[in-house]
Write a protein that holds these residues in place. Structure first.
Motif, mmCIF file in Angstrom:
data_model
loop_
_atom_site.group_PDB
_atom_site.id
_atom_site.type_symbol
_atom_site.label_atom_id
_atom_site.label_comp_id
_atom_site.label_asym_id
_atom_site.label_seq_id
_atom_site.Cartn_x
_atom_site.Cartn_y
_atom_site.Cartn_z
ATOM 1 N N ARG A 1 2.013 -2.017 3.455
ATOM 2 C CA ARG A 1 1.358 -1.018 2.591
ATOM 3 C C ARG A 1 0.114 -0.501 3.303
ATOM 4 O O ARG A 1 -0.983 -1.005 3.108
ATOM 5 C CB ARG A 1 1.047 -1.639 1.235
ATOM 6 C CG ARG A 1 2.326 -1.927 0.465
ATOM 7 C CD ARG A 1 2.076 -2.530 -0.891
ATOM 8 N NE ARG A 1 3.301 -2.491 -1.696
ATOM 9 C CZ ARG A 1 3.573 -3.306 -2.699
ATOM 10 N NH1 ARG A 1 2.708 -4.229 -3.060
ATOM 11 N NH2 ARG A 1 4.702 -3.201 -3.361
ATOM 12 N N ARG A 2 0.321 0.488 4.160
ATOM 13 C CA ARG A 2 -0.738 0.879 5.096
ATOM 14 C C ARG A 2 -1.535 2.112 4.713
ATOM 15 O O ARG A 2 -2.719 2.194 4.967
ATOM 16 C CB ARG A 2 -0.115 1.096 6.489
ATOM 17 C CG ARG A 2 0.476 -0.178 7.058
ATOM 18 C CD ARG A 2 1.173 0.077 8.372
ATOM 19 N NE ARG A 2 0.292 0.737 9.303
ATOM 20 C CZ ARG A 2 0.713 1.440 10.358
ATOM 21 N NH1 ARG A 2 2.007 1.574 10.585
ATOM 22 N NH2 ARG A 2 -0.143 2.008 11.164
ATOM 23 N N TYR A 3 -0.871 3.077 4.129
ATOM 24 C CA TYR A 3 -1.607 4.303 3.817
ATOM 25 C C TYR A 3 -1.603 4.554 2.309
ATOM 26 O O TYR A 3 -0.556 4.490 1.662
ATOM 27 C CB TYR A 3 -1.008 5.496 4.554
ATOM 28 C CG TYR A 3 -1.026 5.298 6.053
ATOM 29 C CD1 TYR A 3 -2.214 4.966 6.702
ATOM 30 C CD2 TYR A 3 0.134 5.417 6.812
ATOM 31 C CE1 TYR A 3 -2.238 4.760 8.076
ATOM 32 C CE2 TYR A 3 0.122 5.213 8.185
ATOM 33 C CZ TYR A 3 -1.073 4.879 8.810
ATOM 34 O OH TYR A 3 -1.098 4.664 10.155
ATOM 35 N N ASP B 1 6.124 8.754 8.693
ATOM 36 C CA ASP B 1 7.486 8.292 8.895
ATOM 37 C C ASP B 1 7.716 6.979 8.123
ATOM 38 O O ASP B 1 8.233 5.992 8.654
ATOM 39 C CB ASP B 1 7.715 8.087 10.407
ATOM 40 C CG ASP B 1 9.180 8.144 10.745
ATOM 41 O OD1 ASP B 1 9.967 8.515 9.861
ATOM 42 O OD2 ASP B 1 9.533 7.780 11.891
ATOM 43 N N ALA B 2 7.304 6.992 6.888
ATOM 44 C CA ALA B 2 7.344 5.781 6.064
ATOM 45 C C ALA B 2 8.772 5.394 5.679
ATOM 46 O O ALA B 2 9.665 6.248 5.641
ATOM 47 C CB ALA B 2 6.530 6.020 4.793
ATOM 48 N N LYS C 1 4.644 1.637 4.554
ATOM 49 C CA LYS C 1 4.852 2.140 3.198
ATOM 50 C C LYS C 1 3.625 2.951 2.815
ATOM 51 O O LYS C 1 2.503 2.570 3.147
ATOM 52 C CB LYS C 1 5.020 0.982 2.212
ATOM 53 C CG LYS C 1 6.333 0.243 2.387
ATOM 54 C CD LYS C 1 6.506 -0.831 1.352
ATOM 55 C CE LYS C 1 7.784 -1.613 1.626
ATOM 56 N NZ LYS C 1 7.907 -2.796 0.757
ATOM 57 N N VAL C 2 3.860 4.067 2.132
ATOM 58 C CA VAL C 2 2.754 4.885 1.656
ATOM 59 C C VAL C 2 2.686 4.721 0.142
ATOM 60 O O VAL C 2 3.711 4.744 -0.547
ATOM 61 C CB VAL C 2 2.960 6.363 2.055
ATOM 62 C CG1 VAL C 2 1.983 7.274 1.337
ATOM 63 C CG2 VAL C 2 2.818 6.514 3.566
ATOM 64 N N LEU C 3 1.481 4.524 -0.368
ATOM 65 C CA LEU C 3 1.311 4.312 -1.803
ATOM 66 C C LEU C 3 0.408 5.393 -2.368
ATOM 67 O O LEU C 3 -0.619 5.725 -1.773
ATOM 68 C CB LEU C 3 0.636 2.958 -2.081
ATOM 69 C CG LEU C 3 1.409 1.685 -1.758
ATOM 70 C CD1 LEU C 3 1.420 1.444 -0.259
ATOM 71 C CD2 LEU C 3 0.797 0.492 -2.459
ATOM 72 N N LYS C 4 0.799 5.932 -3.500
ATOM 73 C CA LYS C 4 -0.087 6.867 -4.189
ATOM 74 C C LYS C 4 -0.453 6.260 -5.545
ATOM 75 O O LYS C 4 0.424 5.761 -6.258
ATOM 76 C CB LYS C 4 0.611 8.213 -4.373
ATOM 77 C CG LYS C 4 -0.215 9.231 -5.138
ATOM 78 C CD LYS C 4 0.221 9.356 -6.574
ATOM 79 C CE LYS C 4 -0.756 10.139 -7.422
ATOM 80 N NZ LYS C 4 -0.318 10.300 -8.803
ATOM 81 N N PHE C 5 -1.743 6.255 -5.853
ATOM 82 C CA PHE C 5 -2.177 5.742 -7.148
ATOM 83 C C PHE C 5 -2.718 6.886 -7.992
ATOM 84 O O PHE C 5 -3.567 7.654 -7.545
ATOM 85 C CB PHE C 5 -3.251 4.656 -6.968
ATOM 86 C CG PHE C 5 -2.685 3.385 -6.400
ATOM 87 C CD1 PHE C 5 -2.139 2.419 -7.233
ATOM 88 C CD2 PHE C 5 -2.650 3.182 -5.029
ATOM 89 C CE1 PHE C 5 -1.583 1.258 -6.709
ATOM 90 C CE2 PHE C 5 -2.094 2.028 -4.489
ATOM 91 C CZ PHE C 5 -1.554 1.059 -5.338
ATOM 92 N N GLY C 6 -2.211 7.003 -9.196
ATOM 93 C CA GLY C 6 -2.621 8.069 -10.105
ATOM 94 C C GLY C 6 -3.980 7.777 -10.734
ATOM 95 O O GLY C 6 -4.566 6.701 -10.538
ATOM 96 N N GLY C 7 -4.463 8.746 -11.503
ATOM 97 C CA GLY C 7 -5.807 8.661 -12.074
ATOM 98 C C GLY C 7 -6.035 7.461 -12.977
ATOM 99 O O GLY C 7 -7.099 6.834 -12.939
ATOM 100 N N SER C 8 -5.036 7.089 -13.783
ATOM 101 C CA SER C 8 -5.263 5.962 -14.690
ATOM 102 C C SER C 8 -5.284 4.643 -13.905
ATOM 103 O O SER C 8 -5.903 3.671 -14.322
ATOM 104 C CB SER C 8 -4.198 5.923 -15.790
ATOM 105 O OG SER C 8 -2.930 5.777 -15.211
#
Ligand code: ASP
Length: 440
Positions: free
Chosen positions: A33-35, A200-201, A5-12
């Motif tokens: 939750r690897r990348y 390839d998530a 799984k790829v996770l993106k965290f926003g600025g807040s």
């Protein structure tokens, strides 16, 4: 093989040490939750300033040959505060020195802005004990500034394959000559989608500060429901009307690879959020998935007797618009009339000329332009299988004594667009929402 799984965290989500701790707990909760793609530190409170904006400010000061000491010290303080509060043994002084020198020597604007995500990702990688993969080495642009997908996916997949767990800074990549280029504002969402595709998530989790996408604008509807599931297509329809939770370009990389996106809330990780999926078999509980709209449209109405029998009439009208560089939104037609709905801003300054040309080139009987139109899109895959949706929309609006100026049903049958006078916009949208969402 283990799923990714790829996770993106926003600025807040990464604005201070307390937020970093929440983020780490989320990442550690699942081994898949690897990348992780990180934004620059955002606002900690409403009046706060995002680090990206502070960096742009430094760039502007340097461009005006003004002193950047004070402005740069504030940026250092933001990062040092996070490092100290997290109890990390990490000294960013050499990094700061390099960046500061680059700004003073007039480094490119994009390079300067990109350092926000670069530094934050260094800290996050250290805090998590993950590898740091610089986006500079894995995300590429073409000479014309467009995203270079082939080069990127090859290089990035190889880099990711070398690390079981890694942090990648969002927002930027490299130009063919090695300089740094950023995506447009909010572009870490795009990086997240690209990393998801390269890895390839099975899922792209986009962590922000809301528990998903709402069925309607909360400024117009009190406590609107969260959309549980939405298809890419529906999302595009609502985004076109201004309802977005993510950078628009972030859909494409994952959509092509059929990777679902899950919008989640870092401050309420137990909330399931919104799932954005390629296709859905599940009908939404409310028939419609969402409703959104925008003001600022004009309708150009062209009348001509027996228009329906004249081959090429529409083409003539549209080529005039093309000559004026105006794109159209909708074209509802009748037997002897054709209306072209356009953004009012796109015809400002050329209305008279436009009328004259259409009149002449299409040999029209009359051409008029009416401004102050708002468009409302009612979107939902549930509309195909439910009879009477259009009727319910029109009745809800009519019951408010509001006149509908235009109707357009998308050929995919998953949207209905109505045009109303701008002054009726709020009431019409609220009436539609109430019609479909009845609180128990
Ligand atoms: N930090 C960048 C911005 O403020 C990119 C992002 O957060 O996605 O636009």
């Amino acid at each position: 093989m283990q799923q990714t799984k790829v996770l993106k965290f926003g600025g807040s989500s990464l604005a201070d040490a307390a937020q970093f701790r929440k983020v780490a707990a989320i990442i550690r909760a699942e081994p898949e939750r690897r990348y992780v793609v990180a934004s620059a530190p955002g606002k900690r409170f409403p009046e706060d300033i995002k680090v990206t904006d502070m960096l742009y400010d430094c760039f502007d000061l340097a461009a005006r040959k003004e002193n950047i000491d004070e402005a740069f010290a504030k940026i250092e303080a933001r990062y040092n505060g996070i490092v100290t509060d997290l109890g990390l043994d990490m000294d960013l002084t050499p990094e700061f020195r390099k960046i500061r020198m680059a700004i003073e020597h007039h480094a490119g604007k994009d390079y300067v802005a990109s350092r926000g995500e670069y530094l934050n990702s260094l800290i996050l990688a250290r805090y998590l004990g993950f590898a740091f993969i610089d986006a500079e080495a894995g995300i590429f642009f073409n000479d014309d500034g467009t995203f270079d997908d082939k080069h990127t996916y090859k290089a990035l997949s190889a880099l990711l394959a070398e690390a079981d767990y890694a942090v990648v800074p969002g927002f930027y990549g490299s130009m063919p000559n090695g300089t740094i280029k950023t995506f447009s504002r909010g572009g870490s969402d795009v990086t997240g989608a690209i990393v998801a595709r390269a890895a390839d998530a099975v899922l792209y989790e986009n962590w922000t500060d809301v528990s998903g996408m709402l069925m309607a604008d909360p400024r117009l509807v009190e406590h609107p429901r969260v959309i549980e599931e939405i298809t890419y297509r529906e999302l595009r329809e609502l985004a076109y009307m201004g309802a977005t939770v993510m950078h628009e370009e972030a859909i494409f990389p994952v959509r092509e690879a059929c990777i679902p996106i899950n919008i989640r809330n870092t401050n309420a990780p137990e909330d399931p959020g919104t799932m954005i999926v390629p296709n859905s078999e599940t009908a939404p509980a409310t028939v419609i998935t969402g409703v959104a709209g925008r003001k600022g449209f004009s309708s150009i109405t062209i009348e001509k007797d027996r228009m329906n029998t004249e081959v090429g009439f529409g083409r003539k009208v549209l080529s005039v618009l093309e000559d004026f560089g105006v794109s159209f939104e909708h074209i509802p037609t009748g037997i002897d009339t054709m209306s072209v709905v356009v953004a009012t801003a796109s015809i400002a300054g050329c209305k008279e000329a436009l009328i004259g040309r259409i009149f002449r080139d299409a040999n029209a009987d009359s051409v008029t332009i009416d401004d102050n139109m708002a468009l409302i899109a009612i979107v939902g895959r549930g509309m195909v299988s439910n009879k009477g949706t259009a009727g319910r929309v029109f009745t809800a609006i009519a019951d408010q004594d509001i006149n509908i100026r235009m109707i357009d049903q998308g050929s995919g049958e998953n949207n209905i667009i109505v045009g109303v006078n701008e002054r009726d916009y709020d009431a019409a949208l609220q009436a539609i929402y109430r019609e479909f969402v009845r609180e128990d």
